[in-house]
Scaffold this motif. Sequence first.
Motif, PDB file in Angstrom:
ATOM      1  N   GLN A 270       9.528   7.913  -3.358  1.00 19.24           N
ATOM      2  CA  GLN A 270       9.252   6.632  -2.736  1.00 19.24           C
ATOM      3  C   GLN A 270       7.833   6.167  -3.057  1.00 19.24           C
ATOM      4  OE1 GLN A 270      11.408   4.553  -1.054  1.00 19.24           O
ATOM      5  NE2 GLN A 270       9.613   3.338  -1.581  1.00 19.24           N
ATOM      6  N   PHE A 271       6.907   7.108  -3.029  1.00 21.95           N
ATOM      7  CA  PHE A 271       5.527   6.767  -3.344  1.00 21.95           C
ATOM      8  C   PHE A 271       5.397   6.330  -4.807  1.00 21.95           C
ATOM      9  CE2 PHE A 271       1.452   8.152  -5.119  1.00 21.95           C
ATOM     10  CZ  PHE A 271       0.594   7.357  -4.362  1.00 21.95           C
ATOM     11  N   VAL A 272       6.026   7.084  -5.688  1.00 21.04           N
ATOM     12  CA  VAL A 272       5.970   6.734  -7.116  1.00 21.04           C
ATOM     13  C   VAL A 272       6.557   5.342  -7.330  1.00 21.04           C
ATOM     14  CG1 VAL A 272       6.880   7.338  -9.393  1.00 21.04           C
ATOM     15  CG2 VAL A 272       6.082   9.132  -7.864  1.00 21.04           C
ATOM     16  N   CYS A 273       7.660   5.074  -6.671  1.00 24.71           N
ATOM     17  CA  CYS A 273       8.328   3.778  -6.803  1.00 24.71           C
ATOM     18  C   CYS A 273       7.391   2.658  -6.350  1.00 24.71           C
ATOM     19  CB  CYS A 273       9.603   3.802  -5.977  1.00 24.71           C
ATOM     20  SG  CYS A 273      10.426   2.232  -5.839  1.00 24.71           S
ATOM     21  N   ALA A 274       6.764   2.857  -5.192  1.00 22.55           N
ATOM     22  CA  ALA A 274       5.855   1.833  -4.667  1.00 22.55           C
ATOM     23  C   ALA A 274       4.675   1.638  -5.602  1.00 22.55           C
ATOM     24  CB  ALA A 274       5.370   2.249  -3.282  1.00 22.55           C
ATOM     25  N   LEU A 275       4.147   2.742  -6.090  1.00 21.98           N
ATOM     26  CA  LEU A 275       2.983   2.682  -6.972  1.00 21.98           C
ATOM     27  C   LEU A 275       3.289   1.841  -8.216  1.00 21.98           C
ATOM     28  CD1 LEU A 275       0.127   4.053  -7.410  1.00 21.98           C
ATOM     29  CD2 LEU A 275       1.346   5.598  -8.932  1.00 21.98           C
TER      30      LEU A 275
ATOM     31  N   ILE B  62      12.920   2.254 -11.278  1.00 23.94           N
ATOM     32  CA  ILE B  62      13.272   1.295 -10.229  1.00 23.94           C
ATOM     33  C   ILE B  62      12.033   0.547  -9.741  1.00 23.94           C
ATOM     34  CG2 ILE B  62      14.124   1.110  -7.863  1.00 23.94           C
ATOM     35  CD1 ILE B  62      16.227   3.072  -8.478  1.00 23.94           C
ATOM     36  N   GLY B  63      10.960   1.281  -9.526  1.00 26.42           N
ATOM     37  CA  GLY B  63       9.736   0.652  -9.030  1.00 26.42           C
ATOM     38  C   GLY B  63       9.196  -0.373 -10.007  1.00 26.42           C
TER      39      GLY B  63
ATOM     40  N   ILE C 272       4.004  -1.962  -7.302  1.00 30.36           N
ATOM     41  CA  ILE C 272       2.812  -2.756  -7.004  1.00 30.36           C
ATOM     42  C   ILE C 272       1.994  -2.972  -8.279  1.00 30.36           C
ATOM     43  CG2 ILE C 272       0.623  -2.779  -5.733  1.00 30.36           C
ATOM     44  CD1 ILE C 272       2.147  -1.136  -3.547  1.00 30.36           C
ATOM     45  N   LEU C 273       1.889  -1.922  -9.058  1.00 26.74           N
ATOM     46  CA  LEU C 273       1.115  -2.013 -10.299  1.00 26.74           C
ATOM     47  C   LEU C 273       1.684  -3.097 -11.225  1.00 26.74           C
ATOM     48  CD1 LEU C 273      -1.098  -0.606 -12.053  1.00 26.74           C
ATOM     49  CD2 LEU C 273       0.769   0.653 -13.118  1.00 26.74           C
ATOM     50  N   LEU C 274       2.970  -3.013 -11.472  1.00 27.33           N
ATOM     51  CA  LEU C 274       3.572  -3.960 -12.414  1.00 27.33           C
ATOM     52  C   LEU C 274       3.555  -5.375 -11.870  1.00 27.33           C
ATOM     53  CD1 LEU C 274       5.340  -3.388 -15.195  1.00 27.33           C
ATOM     54  CD2 LEU C 274       4.204  -1.542 -14.056  1.00 27.33           C
ATOM     55  N   PHE C 275       3.706  -5.517 -10.552  1.00 33.52           N
ATOM     56  CA  PHE C 275       3.648  -6.833  -9.941  1.00 33.52           C
ATOM     57  C   PHE C 275       2.248  -7.413 -10.140  1.00 33.52           C
ATOM     58  CE2 PHE C 275       2.524  -9.418  -6.190  1.00 33.52           C
ATOM     59  CZ  PHE C 275       3.425 -10.442  -6.370  1.00 33.52           C
ATOM     60  N   ALA C 276       1.243  -6.614  -9.857  1.00 28.83           N
ATOM     61  CA  ALA C 276      -0.133  -7.096  -9.973  1.00 28.83           C
ATOM     62  C   ALA C 276      -0.468  -7.439 -11.424  1.00 28.83           C
ATOM     63  CB  ALA C 276      -1.091  -6.043  -9.436  1.00 28.83           C
TER      64      ALA C 276
END
Lengths: 208, 269, 204, 296
Positions: free
Chosen positions: A7-12, C96-97, A15-19
């Motif tokens: 979950q942490f990896v996914c969030a990381l 997925i992320g 957020i990174l790619l979004f930014a």
Amino acid sequence: MRRKVPQFVCALFGILLFALYFSSHPLARALSQLVLVEYWQIIFAFTLLVGVVSFLKVNLKSIERGEDRPYRIVSLMGLLSMPIVAFFWGIKGGTPFMWIFENIQVPMQSTVFALLAFFVVSASFRGFRARSVSASVLLVSALLTLLARSDVGGLLSEHLPVVADWVRNNPSMSARRAILIGIGLGSVTTSLRVIVGIERTWLGGKQQ
Amino acid sequence: MKLESRHWTFFGLAVVVVIAMLSGFQPEITVSPDTLRMHEYIESLPEGSKLIISFDHEASSLPEIRPLAVALLRHAFSKNLRLIGIALLSEGTGVGYGLMQQVAAEYSKEYGVDYVYLGFKPQYIAAILSMGQSIPATFPEDYVGQPVDQLPLMTGVETYDDLAGVISVADGSLTTHWIEYGGGQYGVRVSAFGTAAMVTTYDPYLNSDQMYAMVGGLRGAAEYEKLIEIGGSGARGMLAQTCSHLYVILLIVIGNVLYFVSRRKGRSS
Amino acid sequence: MDISTLVAGILTLAIFTFLYRDNPIYKMAESLLIGVSIGYFLVITWTNSLMDLLFNPLFRDGRLALVIPLVLGLMMFGRFHKRTSALSRIPIAVLIGSGAGVAIPAMLGARTLAQMSATVSPLVTEGGGLNISSIVILLGVLCTLSYFYFSREHRGVLGQSAKAGTWFLMVFFGTTFGYTVMSRMSTFIGRVEFLLSDFLRLAN
Amino acid sequence: MNISDATERSIKNLFVAHRCLSCDIQEMSFLIILILSGVEADWFDMTRFPVLVSAVIAFAIVFYTTYHRKSRGKHKMRQIPGLKAVEEAIGRATEMARPILFTPGWGGDIQRPTTIASMNILSHVAQTTAVYDCQLVYPTHDPVIMSVAQEVVAESYARAGYSERFREDNIQYVSSSQFGYAAAVDGLISRLQPASIFLLGTFEAESLILAETGNSIGAIQIAGTDSTIQLSFFIVACDYTLIGEELFAASGYLSKDESILASVRSQDIMKVLIAAFLVAATIWATIDSNSTWWVF
């Protein structure tokens, strides 16, 4: 741990790619490149290997049990033949690899695709009924398009193709546009939920 | 052998198409505004403009894609445009290379100068974004393994900004990614030669000018062939196309007549 | 007839037998197609992704940073054992992320905002008449959006507009059906052309 | 070569070749100097400002509907006709003691929201099949989807308390090629004769091949996709079709997951905002035809 780390990896990464999207700085672009090109492709390649192994397992088990033995053997031979010929002769034009692709895979694929013409016909015959007002609207607009896009349309009335084009470019296009917007919103919310960890189906669903 | 009604509908289609194909008759066709717009676009490009032709299709749709791609390549080569071929679906790779070589030979075009073929890149979204950064870095070598910086056509080609546009030859929704990522993020002008099935998918993008022009289907190919005045397999298939449409219309009508008759019977009984 | 055309022709006919019903000839062709297509994809992925992007740069050019995706990839193999299977969630998390991160701006920018902007246009023409197209497009978008409004039952005004929305949707589906029929017929015509001219040599 | 050319080239060499993590020390140190000295490079691209604003609004709405106390628990939803059918279809298969076939289509990958929505429904279906010990077959074209689906189904079986009934082999990878996949699923349908077929996900041309084959064996078919072209075929050939976003909503409905319902609600709020924007901008455009503030 089994859930928190992924979950942490996914969030990381989310957020990174979004930014990174909002920056045209070379470093930002290089970083998104790195993830999108290299990480994605390399990880995908390994998952393909996992998929192929699972395919082999399923088939070998069936062969062992004697289910559909000849067919499973053909499948396995087909699968193994490609890497073997690729290993010995390469994969450029004119090699046995390309021969198999062009004369075995492509004709069969195109033919499976061509089966669609028949299924279109049977579906039209069976399913296209003016059962309700909306079904009738569907029917009329399909008939209008079919007529207008064959040469008979123009012969029946010169206005027919014009009307069909207008329908396509206005009412039809607007519905498609609304679907696009809707799916766009759906994608945005789902993606956000995935990143912040509200959506966890991909981790196996709700926690027990 | 047990035959159901669907088998008869199948059989009917086979008969209609085979007879139409054997007759060899080619009907006169009218050109649609969409096709005209694409033709004008290619006409308007100055000689020597560089275009990416992206073969974004599977091998299975070749029957519909080939006439479209051939018509496009013929027009582009006759206008002396410089073409950079790529493929974003692996199955399109060999097909695209073959088609470019074949049509280039018709116009005596030279590889490396008038056209190049950079081959396949997997993960299309990533590839499209990556080319926005640098085309040579995305494709360091061409399809046959020559370094891209040794190809004269590629001098001065760094990003989409150095090109007149991208034309996606597609059988699926891959062109959408060109529009949303290539056009959306890097502003490259995207057009398409696509299968007829994709036409309505692209309508909103054409309407919003995110896509510049589009030619669709075997019919579109036949229209394009008419505009560039070179016959091809688009025109050859037109009679069969029209007859098959009429056949589908006929079946829909028969299906509905049967439906209403049975409904009335059901009511009266 | 050369062997290529013969093989292609026989396989084409084998697939067409499915139209009657599932049968051993089709099953054989299907099994072959599945096997060969996986094999093809495997080889292409091996050369384009693993060799070109990973093994060559890592082991030949010494780009040590590629160890990260290599390790991520290898974690996928954790699936083969029950105790290590949770490891495979990490590379999937990367996919997925990052996919979600890319999707948000792309969907908002190119899809939602661009389509919104394109819907806006004056309802009257310069000559002062009504601009029918703009009105229809605006109504179509609004009504169809209201069909996809889930938070309330479709009654009253919302019900009316949702109903109109379904009509717009049906017009779209009808048009699409028409175009797709065109496309499918073209493909079949292409196969018939191959069978008649290359395989059976009945037409030129 | 002047300094700015050199800088530019160096940046290109450095990054564009996407080798930034493996460039040599010299290049790396140059890069650090470059960043520190504030060479002109856009850390924020102003042309993307509208996207940022809309993203912030969207995030705010999603967080509001998900976490706000008053907003929670109020998520009512209208009926979606296809939903009852999902339960019917599962019931039918268990009664007839025949398998259920569930496939997510050829067009999607795991990152796609439609695939995720489809997984949500899969999870629900799997939980029921676990209880009734009904065979659930899931062919897919994508090895990543296969891996995730195995996890989802295994967890569902565990949740239902029947872990031992889970068969990993029923969730199989069957070729990434579109028509290889179509042929394989067709074969499965013809041989397994499933009582119910779920076609939920992203479909392309294979949609009608599958739907017509399913129809020929008399299965109940429930389709749902965001692929607009294929929707017309599903509507004609299947018993029930979830159109576009209905698929997202359905996944919330079935899983009774409060947070998915909240996200459906948030999309509804966004739709109202979009509708208001369209009406306002259109009126503005009609009055003042020179204005273009609505173009992003």
